[in-house]
Design a protein around this motif. Structure first.
Motif, mmCIF file in Angstrom:
data_model
loop_
_atom_site.group_PDB
_atom_site.id
_atom_site.type_symbol
_atom_site.label_atom_id
_atom_site.label_comp_id
_atom_site.label_asym_id
_atom_site.label_seq_id
_atom_site.Cartn_x
_atom_site.Cartn_y
_atom_site.Cartn_z
ATOM 1 N N GLY A 196 0.543 -1.634 -0.725
ATOM 2 C CA GLY A 196 -0.368 0.489 -0.312
ATOM 3 C C GLY A 196 1.517 1.380 -0.148
ATOM 4 O O GLY A 196 0.244 2.661 0.519
ATOM 5 N N VAL A 197 2.545 0.623 0.072
ATOM 6 C CA VAL A 197 2.762 2.134 -0.227
ATOM 7 C C VAL A 197 3.124 2.865 -1.696
ATOM 8 O O VAL A 197 2.765 4.175 -1.705
ATOM 9 C CB VAL A 197 4.221 2.059 0.050
ATOM 10 C CG1 VAL A 197 5.762 2.814 0.328
ATOM 11 C CG2 VAL A 197 4.679 1.375 1.356
ATOM 12 N N PHE A 198 2.146 2.026 -2.424
ATOM 13 C CA PHE A 198 2.538 3.283 -3.444
ATOM 14 C C PHE A 198 0.804 1.911 -4.455
ATOM 15 O O PHE A 198 1.138 0.729 -4.904
ATOM 16 C CB PHE A 198 3.510 2.854 -4.806
ATOM 17 C CG PHE A 198 3.595 3.367 -6.004
ATOM 18 C CD1 PHE A 198 3.973 4.803 -6.146
ATOM 19 C CD2 PHE A 198 2.956 2.640 -7.111
ATOM 20 C CE1 PHE A 198 4.322 5.483 -7.224
ATOM 21 C CE2 PHE A 198 2.559 3.514 -8.415
ATOM 22 C CZ PHE A 198 3.303 4.656 -8.114
ATOM 23 N N PRO A 199 0.019 2.443 -3.799
ATOM 24 C CA PRO A 199 -1.261 1.656 -4.567
ATOM 25 C C PRO A 199 -1.293 1.960 -6.263
ATOM 26 O O PRO A 199 -0.912 2.664 -6.832
ATOM 27 C CB PRO A 199 -2.652 2.511 -3.513
ATOM 28 C CG PRO A 199 -1.921 3.308 -3.240
ATOM 29 C CD PRO A 199 -0.205 3.812 -2.916
ATOM 30 N N LEU A 200 -1.705 1.018 -6.875
ATOM 31 C CA LEU A 200 -2.016 0.947 -8.349
ATOM 32 C C LEU A 200 -3.388 1.580 -8.408
ATOM 33 O O LEU A 200 -4.447 1.074 -7.829
ATOM 34 C CB LEU A 200 -1.499 -0.122 -9.038
ATOM 35 C CG LEU A 200 -0.292 -0.579 -8.923
ATOM 36 C CD1 LEU A 200 -0.370 -1.663 -10.208
ATOM 37 C CD2 LEU A 200 0.529 0.322 -8.994
ATOM 38 N N TYR A 201 -4.219 2.693 -8.904
ATOM 39 C CA TYR A 201 -5.707 3.103 -9.510
ATOM 40 C C TYR A 201 -5.628 3.788 -10.859
ATOM 41 O O TYR A 201 -4.564 4.600 -11.239
ATOM 42 C CB TYR A 201 -5.958 3.872 -8.407
ATOM 43 C CG TYR A 201 -5.207 5.134 -7.483
ATOM 44 C CD1 TYR A 201 -4.028 5.612 -6.671
ATOM 45 C CD2 TYR A 201 -5.522 6.233 -8.036
ATOM 46 C CE1 TYR A 201 -3.488 6.667 -6.194
ATOM 47 C CE2 TYR A 201 -5.146 7.349 -7.797
ATOM 48 C CZ TYR A 201 -3.772 7.363 -6.984
ATOM 49 O OH TYR A 201 -2.899 8.825 -6.591
ATOM 50 N N GLU A 202 -6.278 4.641 -11.485
ATOM 51 C CA GLU A 202 -7.029 4.929 -12.515
ATOM 52 C C GLU A 202 -8.159 5.912 -12.294
ATOM 53 O O GLU A 202 -8.632 5.702 -11.402
ATOM 54 C CB GLU A 202 -6.837 4.348 -13.392
ATOM 55 C CG GLU A 202 -8.052 3.379 -13.763
ATOM 56 C CD GLU A 202 -8.124 2.300 -14.841
ATOM 57 O OE1 GLU A 202 -7.193 2.842 -15.505
ATOM 58 O OE2 GLU A 202 -9.065 1.190 -14.653
#
Lengths: 98, 320
Positions: free
Chosen positions: B250-256
């Motif tokens: 969750g340090v760098f979550p993937l989303y758009e």
């Protein structure tokens, strides 16, 4: 124009420093940086392409005729990503020169 | 054995183009995931593109004069104006097309910068480009510090990372004292058609996002986490693994964010503890339990906020 920098005269340089030949960096062989070499086991390989996809140097290519992957040791820097990411341990890193 | 090897026949890959647009022979460090990210992005776009690139690692390693690794038209510009030059290229192409000087086909204009060239120095040019609504894809390859000059902190360096200009010591036990700038949210706040985060460790997701950005009707912004083994002080072979861990913790979550709608790219499930990600990274070696707990709290808080934005039910605590 793939001569080393100190062999180029100013007359040969194109206006604006434009490099007109695409991809000519391939004349520089980064394979000399390597201290470890990937060793590939054809029998263990499951042909999942993961090494090809994850190679930062694009040094791995398919050889459909011989049904295997091929490493280009002119460019392989020996980072070990292919060996570490291989799901079946078909690639092993070996010290260079052994 | 013969039967087993007969089954495993090398078949051409689907959805992953074979052409290389960044040639071998570039001088990236061993295990550089940034050049891998660039390789995937260019593959997803295809041959018809013009690339404007800010100063940074990618420029340094790919074009030591008189050599170039690029197989596509490529312009090197200064740190601050990659987005401005890409805007000009896009307008120029439009004018040439109108006058009939170039064939009427789609040419993707791509601007690319590192985290310094995007979040610090090139920020106003990027903001202007997004505000004018020009059809350019801006890709930020984020390795969380100024790596090519020797690991100096940028505004994209996360809290707790030790860099040469934010060293961990007696005065500042945490190293970097500020939180990472949320550039994706800033881009989304401009109201542009497409914004996303991606990581080359999840390459199918990355390629899908680049193709969506290409089809977007206006500017698109992609923030790509690219692991830097040299700057993060990890062994080069683990570059892909740390990218996966950054997403899974969750340090760098993937989303758009597509036309204002937030969407999580990976299913929301229990996050791994951040210590899994910090372990083994030299830049986080000085962190004690108190600081780790502090970071974990913040990561959880941000994750919950993101889930709310994406309209995903909070299920992590009940099921974990």
């Amino acid at each position: 124009m793939t001569k080393p920098m100190d062999h180029i005269t100013w007359q040969e340089i194109e206006p604006g420093g434009v490099i007109s030949e695409p991809g000519n960096a391939s004349s520089y062989h980064t394979g000399t940086w390597r201290s470890q070499r990937p060793v590939y086991d054809v029998d263990k390989c499951i042909r999942c392409w993961r090494c090809f996809i994850m190679c930062p140097d694009a040094a791995i290519s398919p050889d459909y005729e011989n049904n295997r992957m091929v490493w280009n040791f002119d460019y392989c820097k020996g980072c070990g990503i292919c060996a570490f990411e291989c799901p079946v341990d078909a690639i092993e890193m070996q010290e260079e020169g052994e | 054995m013969a039967g087993a090897s007969e089954k495993k026949i090398l078949k051409p890959l689907k959805n992953f183009p074979m052409e290389e647009y960044i040639n071998s022979g570039h001088r990236a460090c061993q295990g550089c995931a940034e050049v891998l990210a660039v390789r995937h992005v260019l593959k997803a776009i295809g041959p018809d593109m013009i690339l404007a690139m800010a100063t940074g690692c990618m420029e340094i390693i790919s074009s030591p004069y008189p050599l170039t690794s690029w197989n596509v038209p490529w312009i090197h510009v200064a740190f601050e104006n990659a987005a401005a030059v890409a805007s000009g290229v896009e307008s120029g192409l439009k004018a040439l097309r109108r006058k009939g000087r170039i064939p009427d086909k789609e040419i993707t204009v791509l601007a690319m910068g590192g985290d310094g060239g995007t979040t610090d120095i090139g920020f106003q040019a990027l903001s202007g480009m997004m505000e004018r609504g020009q059809k350019v894809i801006y890709v930020c390859v984020d390795n969380e510090a100024y790596m090519n000059t020797g690991i100096q902190r940028s505004s994209s360096t996360p809290f707790g990372a030790s860099t040469t200009t934010s060293p961990a010591g007696k005065v500042h036990p945490a190293g970097q004292m500020t939180w990472k700038k949320d550039m994706t949210a800033i881009a989304a706040a401009h109201g542009i058609p497409y914004t996303a985060t991606a990581c080359p460790s999840f390459y199918t997701d990355l390629i899908k996002k680049v193709q969506k950005a290409k089809e977007a009707n206006g500017p698109a912004y992609l923030h790509i986490l690219s692991v830097c083994p040299t700057g993060w002080r990890i062994p080069p072979e683990k570059a892909i693994q740390y990218g996966q861990l950054a997403v899974d913790t969750g340090v760098f979550p993937l989303y758009e964010v597509e036309n204002g709608v937030w969407k999580l790219s990976r299913k929301a499930k229990a996050l791994k503890p951040v210590t899994d990600y910090f372990k083994g990274q030299g830049r986080y070696r000085h962190l004690d339990e108190k600081l780790t707990a502090f970071i974990q709290e913040k990561v959880n808080e941000r994750w919950e906020r993101l889930l709310k934005l994406c309209g995903v039910e909070l299920q992590t605590e009940d099921q974990a």
